[in-house]
Design an enzyme around this catalytic site. Structure first.
Site, mmCIF file in Angstrom:
data_model
loop_
_atom_site.group_PDB
_atom_site.id
_atom_site.type_symbol
_atom_site.label_atom_id
_atom_site.label_comp_id
_atom_site.label_asym_id
_atom_site.label_seq_id
_atom_site.Cartn_x
_atom_site.Cartn_y
_atom_site.Cartn_z
ATOM 1 N N HIS A 82 6.402 -2.248 4.755
ATOM 2 C CA HIS A 82 6.433 -1.680 2.708
ATOM 3 C C HIS A 82 7.012 -1.014 2.611
ATOM 4 O O HIS A 82 7.576 -0.335 3.538
ATOM 5 C CB HIS A 82 4.502 -1.021 3.097
ATOM 6 C CG HIS A 82 4.991 -0.727 0.911
ATOM 7 N ND1 HIS A 82 3.967 -1.390 0.098
ATOM 8 C CD2 HIS A 82 4.846 0.170 0.236
ATOM 9 C CE1 HIS A 82 3.922 -1.006 -0.680
ATOM 10 N NE2 HIS A 82 4.982 0.201 -0.968
ATOM 11 N N ASP A 161 -7.583 0.066 -5.083
ATOM 12 C CA ASP A 161 -6.058 0.172 -5.300
ATOM 13 C C ASP A 161 -5.456 -0.707 -6.608
ATOM 14 O O ASP A 161 -4.597 -0.348 -7.121
ATOM 15 C CB ASP A 161 -5.423 0.107 -3.373
ATOM 16 C CG ASP A 161 -4.200 0.642 -3.773
ATOM 17 O OD1 ASP A 161 -3.568 1.827 -4.019
ATOM 18 O OD2 ASP A 161 -3.432 -0.641 -3.707
ATOM 19 N N ARG A 168 -1.866 4.197 -12.393
ATOM 20 C CA ARG A 168 -0.715 5.142 -11.912
ATOM 21 C C ARG A 168 0.126 4.802 -12.911
ATOM 22 O O ARG A 168 1.083 6.105 -13.516
ATOM 23 C CB ARG A 168 -0.351 5.201 -10.871
ATOM 24 C CG ARG A 168 -1.687 5.483 -9.749
ATOM 25 C CD ARG A 168 -1.536 6.003 -7.918
ATOM 26 N NE ARG A 168 -0.162 6.174 -7.516
ATOM 27 C CZ ARG A 168 0.231 5.531 -6.771
ATOM 28 N NH1 ARG A 168 -0.471 3.868 -6.667
ATOM 29 N NH2 ARG A 168 1.446 5.951 -6.490
ATOM 30 N N SER A 183 -2.207 4.327 -1.026
ATOM 31 C CA SER A 183 -2.422 3.214 -1.840
ATOM 32 C C SER A 183 -2.020 2.355 -0.685
ATOM 33 O O SER A 183 -2.298 0.966 -0.457
ATOM 34 C CB SER A 183 -1.171 3.146 -2.907
ATOM 35 O OG SER A 183 -0.940 2.143 -4.098
ATOM 36 N N LYS A 187 -4.063 -0.848 1.717
ATOM 37 C CA LYS A 187 -3.607 -1.962 1.257
ATOM 38 C C LYS A 187 -3.629 -3.067 2.861
ATOM 39 O O LYS A 187 -3.281 -3.881 3.526
ATOM 40 C CB LYS A 187 -2.554 -2.726 0.177
ATOM 41 C CG LYS A 187 -2.682 -2.827 -0.540
ATOM 42 C CD LYS A 187 -1.261 -2.985 -1.705
ATOM 43 C CE LYS A 187 -0.052 -2.481 -1.655
ATOM 44 N NZ LYS A 187 -0.860 -1.142 -2.586
#
Length: 434
Positions: A82, A161, A168, A183, A187
């Site tokens: 990520h 999320d 957001r 967040s 995930k």
């Protein structure tokens, strides 16, 4: 328990209990807590922060707001990566198929554009027909069949999320370290990853502009990963200038495909290989990241990464002609090259300005749920430290609106700062954690 009391408690810089966090996440997921109260709490968290314990509880509550996958019966180990978001960061489009081509399955849940930062899904969906809304059953079947799947936020995986993520983006609460950490990690936990590589961006074009803050975020996520039994490593990478040359959905997709074909900008390719190397080490296919990087380079330059990417696009309904012939991607109405107004060394290529300009052109979202224009964006030709001669092409603007095009030209010209003396190139990395 009342939501307003939870908001007031965090507003007054007090620590929320596990029960209060669970109440908020469950209520917001079910639609019992409205967006305006969720926005108020998110702003209070942004301003007053959360403890490590609060952030862990938030992460687990969001992960368990839906189904949590166990993929141990599907593949031996799944590894995920990520990025915290950057300008021109199309890394997953190259890294995921490269790692999968080396034999390490990649099951990844990706996001859409957030603020001035582009999203992997928006880029992939510039390929006609590509589907990111796979069911959990389709996710598992594809991972088992070809070892790679990139999907969007499933309604069944970390749905809390999914709602907070888009909220957001339009409420000025993107930069909160606890909200970013929870967040990302929720995930990863929900989607079944057993090993996680976190690419934490730092610089003017990232949500974390300060190195110490970026390090704090990385340490928090690595800590959460350890708490829940995931092997987790974070790298700190530069985002003061765009990664690669292209900024904008189709343009970045084309650049990623060119890289999969063995070309592509040097800084982007190097970053992809380093990330892939860490993932291969985390997944046990290489003894260390250096050997992993060598494996990744062999797969990329030998064409295996391209084959795996093509398999994924085809499996998810995308038109594979666009992989073989990137010239098929829709072009913007106006494509204008802008030349350097002077000679000199580049002291700055402001990444944030590049990201904001792409949003201005229509390539990002200003409001929740906004459609985006996949064709627009920028191609920025030079890096900090480069000597640029007057009259050389400095950048190219791709626009579908003439007024926006003119504004973009002016903004990106001002994003370039010049110096008469030699300037050191920016580093690609600032270290690792975990």
């Amino acid at each position: 328990m009342r939501m307003v009391d939870i908001i007031i408690k965090k507003r007054d810089q007090l620590e929320l209990s596990q029960a209060e966090i669970k109440f908020f996440i469950e209520g917001y997921t079910k639609g019992e807590i409205p967006d305006y109260q969720a926005s108020a709490l998110a702003m209070a968290i942004l301003l007053n922060g959360m403890t490590s314990r609060e952030t862990k509880d938030m992460t687990l509550a969001m992960a368990h707001s839906g189904e949590v996958l166990d993929l141990s019966n599907v593949v031996p180990i799944t590894v995920d990566k990520h990025s915290t978001g950057g300008v021109g960061d199309k890394t997953s489009l190259v890294v995921a198929p490269t790692v999968a081509a080396c034999g390490l399955p990649v099951g990844k849940m990706s996001g859409r554009g957030l603020g001035f930062s582009g999203g992997t899904l928006d880029k992939l969906e510039s390929i006609p027909g590509f589907r990111s809304d796979l069911s959990i059953e389709q996710f598992i079947n594809q991972l088992k069949a070809i070892g790679i799947v990139l999907i969007g936020q499933s309604v069944d995986l970390a749905p809390a999320d999914g709602k907070l993520y888009s909220l957001r983006d339009v409420t000025g609460t993107v930069q909160s370290i606890p909200l970013i950490a929870s967040s990302i990690m929720s995930k990863k936990i929900a989607s079944g990853a057993r090993a996680i590589l976190l690419d934490v961006k730092v610089g003017i074009g990232a949500f974390m502009t300060d190195l110490s803050e970026a390090r704090k975020l990385a340490e928090l996520m690595v800590e959460i990963g350890g708490m829940v039994g995931r092997k987790t490593v974070a790298i700190l990478s530069d985002m003061n200038q765009p990664l690669g040359k292209a900024v904008g959905n189709s343009l970045e997709m084309v650049e990623a495909i060119e890289t999969l074909h063995g070309a592509g900008p040097a800084d982007f390719k190097e970053h992809c290989l380093l990330v892939a190397g860490y993932m291969l080490a985390l997944g046990g296919l290489a003894k260390n990241e250096d050997l992993g990087k060598s494996l990744a380079e062999e797969a990329l330059m030998g064409g295996k990464s391209l084959i795996k990417f093509r398999e994924m696009v085809q499996a998810q309904g995308g038109d594979i002609r666009y992989v073989d012939q990137p010239s098929l991607f829709t072009k913007a109405r106006w494509i204008e090259q802008v030349k350097a107004p002077q000679s000199g060394y580049l002291a700055e290529v402001n990444a944030r300005d590049a990201g904001e300009t792409t949003v201005l052109l229509g390539g990002g979202r200003e409001h929740k749920g906004d459609p985006i224009d996949h064709a627009v964006g920028l191609v920025i030709e030079h890096k900090v430290g480069d000597w640029v001669k007057e009259g050389d092409v400095l950048f190219t603007v791709h626009a579908n609106d003439q007024v926006k095009r003119d504004k973009a030209v002016s903004k990106i010209l001002n994003a370039h700062r010049w110096c008469d003396e030699p300037v050191d190139p920016l580093p690609l990395y600032y270290g690792k954690i975990g």
